[in-house]
Design a protein around this motif. Structure first.
Motif, short mmCIF file in Angstrom:
data_model
loop_
_atom_site.label_atom_id
_atom_site.label_comp_id
_atom_site.label_asym_id
_atom_site.label_seq_id
_atom_site.Cartn_x
_atom_site.Cartn_y
_atom_site.Cartn_z
N GLY A 687 0.81 -1.22 0.00
CA GLY A 687 0.00 0.00 0.00
C GLY A 687 0.84 1.27 0.00
O GLY A 687 0.34 2.34 -0.38
N PHE A 688 2.11 1.18 0.43
CA PHE A 688 3.00 2.34 0.43
C PHE A 688 3.76 2.47 -0.88
O PHE A 688 4.49 3.45 -1.07
CB PHE A 688 4.01 2.23 1.59
CG PHE A 688 3.40 2.43 2.94
CD1 PHE A 688 3.21 3.70 3.46
CD2 PHE A 688 3.01 1.34 3.71
CE1 PHE A 688 2.65 3.87 4.72
CE2 PHE A 688 2.46 1.51 4.97
CZ PHE A 688 2.28 2.79 5.48
N ALA A 689 3.67 1.49 -1.78
CA ALA A 689 4.45 1.48 -3.02
C ALA A 689 3.76 2.30 -4.10
O ALA A 689 2.57 2.63 -4.01
CB ALA A 689 4.67 0.06 -3.49
N GLY A 690 4.54 2.57 -5.14
CA GLY A 690 3.98 3.28 -6.27
C GLY A 690 3.15 2.38 -7.15
O GLY A 690 3.02 1.17 -6.93
N TYR A 731 7.42 -8.00 -11.13
CA TYR A 731 7.80 -6.59 -11.02
C TYR A 731 9.24 -6.40 -11.48
O TYR A 731 9.56 -5.44 -12.20
CB TYR A 731 7.62 -6.13 -9.58
CG TYR A 731 8.20 -4.76 -9.32
CD1 TYR A 731 7.63 -3.61 -9.87
CD2 TYR A 731 9.35 -4.60 -8.54
CE1 TYR A 731 8.17 -2.34 -9.64
CE2 TYR A 731 9.90 -3.35 -8.31
CZ TYR A 731 9.31 -2.22 -8.86
OH TYR A 731 9.86 -0.98 -8.64
N ARG A 732 10.13 -7.30 -11.08
CA ARG A 732 11.52 -7.18 -11.51
C ARG A 732 11.64 -7.31 -13.03
O ARG A 732 12.43 -6.63 -13.67
CB ARG A 732 12.38 -8.25 -10.81
CG ARG A 732 12.61 -7.98 -9.33
CD ARG A 732 13.69 -8.88 -8.77
NE ARG A 732 13.27 -10.27 -8.73
CZ ARG A 732 12.68 -10.84 -7.70
NH1 ARG A 732 12.42 -10.12 -6.60
NH2 ARG A 732 12.34 -12.12 -7.73
N SER A 741 15.61 2.81 -13.88
CA SER A 741 16.93 2.90 -13.25
C SER A 741 16.97 2.35 -11.83
O SER A 741 18.00 1.82 -11.40
CB SER A 741 17.40 4.37 -13.25
OG SER A 741 16.47 5.17 -12.52
N GLN A 742 15.91 2.43 -11.11
CA GLN A 742 15.90 1.94 -9.73
C GLN A 742 14.53 1.40 -9.36
O GLN A 742 13.52 1.76 -9.95
CB GLN A 742 16.31 3.06 -8.77
CG GLN A 742 15.37 4.25 -8.73
CD GLN A 742 15.81 5.32 -7.76
OE1 GLN A 742 16.89 5.22 -7.17
NE2 GLN A 742 14.99 6.34 -7.59
N TYR A 743 14.56 0.52 -8.35
CA TYR A 743 13.32 -0.08 -7.85
C TYR A 743 12.58 0.91 -6.98
O TYR A 743 13.12 1.93 -6.54
CB TYR A 743 13.62 -1.34 -7.06
CG TYR A 743 14.13 -2.49 -7.89
CD1 TYR A 743 13.30 -3.17 -8.78
CD2 TYR A 743 15.47 -2.89 -7.79
CE1 TYR A 743 13.78 -4.22 -9.54
CE2 TYR A 743 15.95 -3.95 -8.55
CZ TYR A 743 15.10 -4.61 -9.42
OH TYR A 743 15.58 -5.64 -10.17
N ASP A 744 11.32 0.58 -6.74
CA ASP A 744 10.51 1.37 -5.81
C ASP A 744 11.17 1.34 -4.44
O ASP A 744 11.77 0.34 -4.02
CB ASP A 744 9.09 0.79 -5.74
CG ASP A 744 8.13 1.72 -5.02
OD1 ASP A 744 8.28 1.91 -3.81
OD2 ASP A 744 7.20 2.23 -5.69
N ILE A 746 9.94 1.04 -1.61
CA ILE A 746 9.34 0.04 -0.71
C ILE A 746 9.81 -1.37 -1.08
O ILE A 746 9.78 -2.29 -0.25
CB ILE A 746 7.81 0.13 -0.76
CG1 ILE A 746 7.35 1.51 -0.32
CG2 ILE A 746 7.13 -0.91 0.13
CD1 ILE A 746 7.75 1.87 1.09
N TYR A 747 10.29 -1.53 -2.32
CA TYR A 747 10.65 -2.88 -2.79
C TYR A 747 11.69 -3.55 -1.89
O TYR A 747 11.53 -4.73 -1.54
CB TYR A 747 11.15 -2.79 -4.23
CG TYR A 747 11.69 -4.10 -4.76
CD1 TYR A 747 10.84 -5.13 -5.13
CD2 TYR A 747 13.07 -4.30 -4.86
CE1 TYR A 747 11.34 -6.33 -5.60
CE2 TYR A 747 13.58 -5.49 -5.32
CZ TYR A 747 12.71 -6.52 -5.69
OH TYR A 747 13.21 -7.70 -6.14
N PRO A 748 12.78 -2.89 -1.50
CA PRO A 748 13.75 -3.58 -0.62
C PRO A 748 13.15 -4.01 0.71
O PRO A 748 13.48 -5.09 1.23
CB PRO A 748 14.84 -2.52 -0.43
CG PRO A 748 14.69 -1.60 -1.58
CD PRO A 748 13.23 -1.54 -1.88
N LEU A 749 12.26 -3.17 1.26
CA LEU A 749 11.64 -3.55 2.53
C LEU A 749 10.75 -4.79 2.35
O LEU A 749 10.75 -5.70 3.19
CB LEU A 749 10.81 -2.38 3.07
CG LEU A 749 11.59 -1.11 3.42
CD1 LEU A 749 10.63 0.00 3.86
CD2 LEU A 749 12.61 -1.38 4.51
N ILE A 750 9.98 -4.81 1.24
CA ILE A 750 9.12 -5.98 0.98
C ILE A 750 9.96 -7.23 0.78
O ILE A 750 9.66 -8.30 1.33
CB ILE A 750 8.23 -5.71 -0.24
CG1 ILE A 750 7.26 -4.56 0.04
CG2 ILE A 750 7.47 -6.96 -0.63
CD1 ILE A 750 6.40 -4.18 -1.16
#
Length: 766
Positions: A687-690, A731-732, A741-744, A746-750
């Motif tokens: 819910g916090f991601a783009g 997603y990847r 160029s970079q992930y969202d 929130i992605y590393p936290l998920i």
């Protein structure tokens, strides 16, 4: 002589010739036919020709074997001379044997005659010695001080008379007659005194009588006679009981055995006959009480006393007598039970009115039998279950008929019918409780009656269609279902009171457990009726909570209104109305409570899942959902007043209210085995991601409703984490495809939280 080839050829020619074969094989029929083909003269000529050929061949053989024939003739002469010499020797040998036989036979015949004389002298000597021994022992008999000593002397005299027949001796005839008279008198007196002393439980006199039979070496036979006598008495007592209606005319057995039992019975026309009069049954049961508690008890007491005298006395019992003494109690009881079993079976054809009374009053009979066992309180004296088996079928049929009469022509049972059924069941169980086996069988009959009751109720239950609606007040079909369910519960409560009223012993018995289990089928009908209503409520709750995603203000910057959200208010109104209208009227509060707990758990689970799926959502929307957690508790209280009994689900709702306004960094710090499952935390992180990092079900092309259905069918945490893993993999792939160029952020936290959750899940499965 051997035959040369020419001779063989001649013989073969003759044998193969059709004419000669007729004579060689002596074929009478062929000879008759031959007479029609050839004349006698021709036949004679043919035969002469053959004879000439044979003669010529013989002469040829003689000429060829002339030297050999002369040698054999010479040897034959010598052989005849030798045979003549041997014949002379044989004649001389026969003459010598005759002389030797005469020399042996004469002494043998003399010896045989003397041996017979010696044997007769020996027999006479033994007879005289035994006669002298008999007279000597007989003098001891006259001076024997007691009956036991006389028995020992008589046994010794019997042994002497068994060894040698003394009855033919004139000078012993008087003594032998006296011994037989003393023996008969002693046996009669011992039998009489033994029965009298056993009945009176006179230990010393009983032991003296037993010692008499022991000294006479007839104790084993005496014990067998006692058992046979008691068996005969028991048979007569049972017969008197079945044919006598006046208890005052039933008499005890004559224990002395001096008077035959048949002489004690009343004469023809004097014995009152059992009839179908009003006082028949009462007199019959009085007679049965006399039979068991008086007659049988007396016999058993006498056997116990006799066994005690045998085993705990100074009698030097032989091994056979000792075994007989050890088993006399069990043997007597076996004979008694066998006689009872046979009498009950024979009563069906001989005295059907008595048999019917015994069947219908089986609990009374068993009560009397248990009374006898209690009075005896002795090891082997316990009735086997098969003794009364022949009466059980009729009694159980009567019980079944009594229960069937209550339900006859009843299509829609009501409380009055239930009261009648339970009243009959209580009566039957109260009567049968005297015996465990009968109690089990009566319980089985009641269970069958309950099955019939469930079938009648089930035929009236309405399922499907209008009976599933929960939006309006209960319709006629639903009201009928509620009435039937309440009747089932009323029956369950009545059976529960019945079990408690029968006492703690019955409540702890297998019969009570089986009776309780028979109620489960009725409870299943109630659950079936309620389940369709609960299923409709669940469906409506699911639809209401799904409307959370259409709730206005979840993505606004500020809270738009105070109080509960629209969907929570709708849920609260629906639950209160549907529960009070459709569930509360059921009387089975335990089942209602169970259904309420399941419904509350499902509501919390659906709320948490939908709240975690809400996207896009602002911080104000999260605070709104947090407030809805509290309002949801208020909505569930009419169903479950104390929400703490929900356990894990209640803790999950409270924890969810805390997580809804937590930051992503705080979310990943949550324990993996906490109240909120990891997959819910992961959905909250989504819910916090783009928009590029779509939720797992959006990635799979599912709607919120389909995801909830999938979660309901896949309860394993590993399956749910794999769904999220697949979404991250896609997603990847999208990031690489779009060359982002970079992930969202929130992605590393998920990813971090997902990896830790999968690792913990694998540890748990290991």
């Amino acid at each position: 002589m051997t035959m040369d080839s020419e001779t063989l050829k001649t013989c073969e020619t003759i044998e193969k010739d059709e004419f000669f074969s007729v004579f060689l094989q002596d074929k009478q029929e062929e000879k008759a036919k031959l007479a029609t083909k050839m004349t006698i003269t021709d036949q004679i000529g043919k035969l002469s020709e053959g004879l000439e050929k044979v003669s010529a061949q013989l002469q040829t053989q003689v000429r060829d074997q002339y030297g050999t024939l002369l040698f054999q003739a010479n040897q034959a002469g010598r052989l005849n001379a030798a045979v003549g010499s041997v014949s002379g020797h044989i004649e001389r040998l026969k003459a010598s044997a005759d002389r030797l036989k005469k020399m042996v036979n004469v002494p043998y015949e003399q010896t045989e005659t003397q041996t017979k004389i010696l044997a007769r002298l020996h027999e006479l000597s033994h007879l005289l010695r035994q006669s002298g021994r008999f007279l000597h022992v007989y003098q001891r008999l006259e001076g024997a001080p007691g009956l036991a000593d006389q028995a020992s002397v008589i046994y010794e005299l019997d042994c002497l008379m068994d060894d040698v027949d003394l009855t033919g001796i004139d000078f012993l005839r008087e003594e032998i007659g006296a011994v037989k008279a003393v023996k008969a008198r002693l046996v009669q007196t011992a039998h009489r005194d033994l029965f009298q002393s056993i009945q009176g439980e006179k230990e010393d006199e009983t032991k003296n009588c037993l010692r008499i039979f022991l000294n006479m070496k007839t104790l084993g036979k005496c014990l067998e006679n006692i058992l046979e006598t008691y068996q005969r008495y028991i048979k007569d007592s049972i017969k008197e009981c079945f044919t006598t209606s006046d208890i005052s005319k039933l008499r005890k057995s004559d224990p002395s055995g001096t008077k035959d039992r048949s002489e004690q019975t009343r004469g023809p026309g004097k014995a009152p006959v059992l009839t179908s009069s009003t006082n028949f049954r009462s007199k019959l049961w009085q007679a049965l009480e006399w039979l068991f508690l008086d007659e049988f008890h007396s016999y058993c007491q006498q056997i116990i006393f006799l066994q005690r005298c045998l085993l705990y006395s100074d009698l030097a019992l032989t091994d056979d007598c000792k075994r007989m003494a050890e088993t006399i109690g069990s043997n007597f009881w076996t004979n008694l039970t066998r006689q009872l079993t046979t009498s009950f079976a024979n009563a069906q054809s001989n005295t059907p009115h008595v048999y019917q009374a015994l069947q219908q009053g089986l609990p009374k009979l068993l009560s009397v039998a248990r009374g006898l066992e209690k009075k005896l309180d002795h090891g082997p004296f316990v009735f086997d279950e098969q003794v009364f088996a022949s009466l059980e079928a009729g009694y159980l049929e009567k019980c079944a008929n009594n229960l069937k009469m209550v339900l006859v022509d009843i299509e829609f049972p009501n409380q009055e019918v239930i009261d009648a059924v339970v009243r009959v069941a209580s009566t039957e169980l109260n009567a049968a409780i005297v015996d465990d086996r009968l109690t089990r069988q009566v319980t089985d009959v009641i269970c069958v009656s309950n099955k019939d009751l469930w079938n009648r109720i089930e035929r009236n239950v309405k399922l499907g269609g209008d009976t599933q609606q929960v939006l309006d007040n209960p319709n006629a079909a639903q009201s009928q279902n509620i009435t039937l369910a309440n009747i089932i519960f009323y029956h369950q409560e009545a059976i529960g009171r019945l079990i408690r009223n029968l006492g703690t012993k019955f409540s702890a018995s297998p019969s009570a457990s089986k009776l309780k289990q028979s109620l489960n089928e009725g409870r299943t009908i109630t659950l079936t009726i309620m389940q369709q209503l609960i299923g409709s409520i669940h469906s409506a709750v699911n639809i209401i909570l799904l409307s959370m995603h259409r709730e206005p203000g979840l993505n606004t910057a500020t809270i738009t209104a105070a109080g509960p959200s629209f969907y929570v208010q709708e849920l609260q109104d629906f639950l209160l109305r549907s529960w009070n209208s459709h569930i509360a009227p059921f009387s089975d509060k335990t089942t209602i409570e169970e259904c309420g707990l399941n419904l509350a758990r499902r509501c919390i689970e659906l709320f948490v899942q939908n709240a975690a799926l809400c996207r896009p959502i602002s911080m104000a929307g999260r605070l709104r959902l947090k407030s809805d957690c509290h309002h949801l508790e208020q909505a569930l209280k009419p169903i479950v007043p104390d929400l703490t009994v929900l356990g894990k689900n209640f803790r999950m709702l409270r924890a969810m209210s805390t997580l809804l306004n937590a930051s992503p960094e705080d979310l990943v710090k949550q324990e993996k085995d906490g109240a909120v499952p990891p997959y819910i935390v992961l959905f909250l992180l989504f819910g916090f991601a783009g928009s590029d990092l779509a939720s797992p079900h959006i990635t799979a092309g599912w709607s919120n409703e389909k995801l909830l259905q999938w979660l309901e069918s896949h309860t394993a945490e590993r399956d749910r984490l794999e769904l999220i893993t697949g979404a991250l993999q896609k997603y990847r792939a999208v990031v690489r495809q779009k060359n982002i160029s970079q992930y969202d952020v929130i992605y590393p936290l998920i990813t971090q939280y997902l990896d830790e959750s999968i690792a913990d899940s694998n540890k748990g499965s290991d």
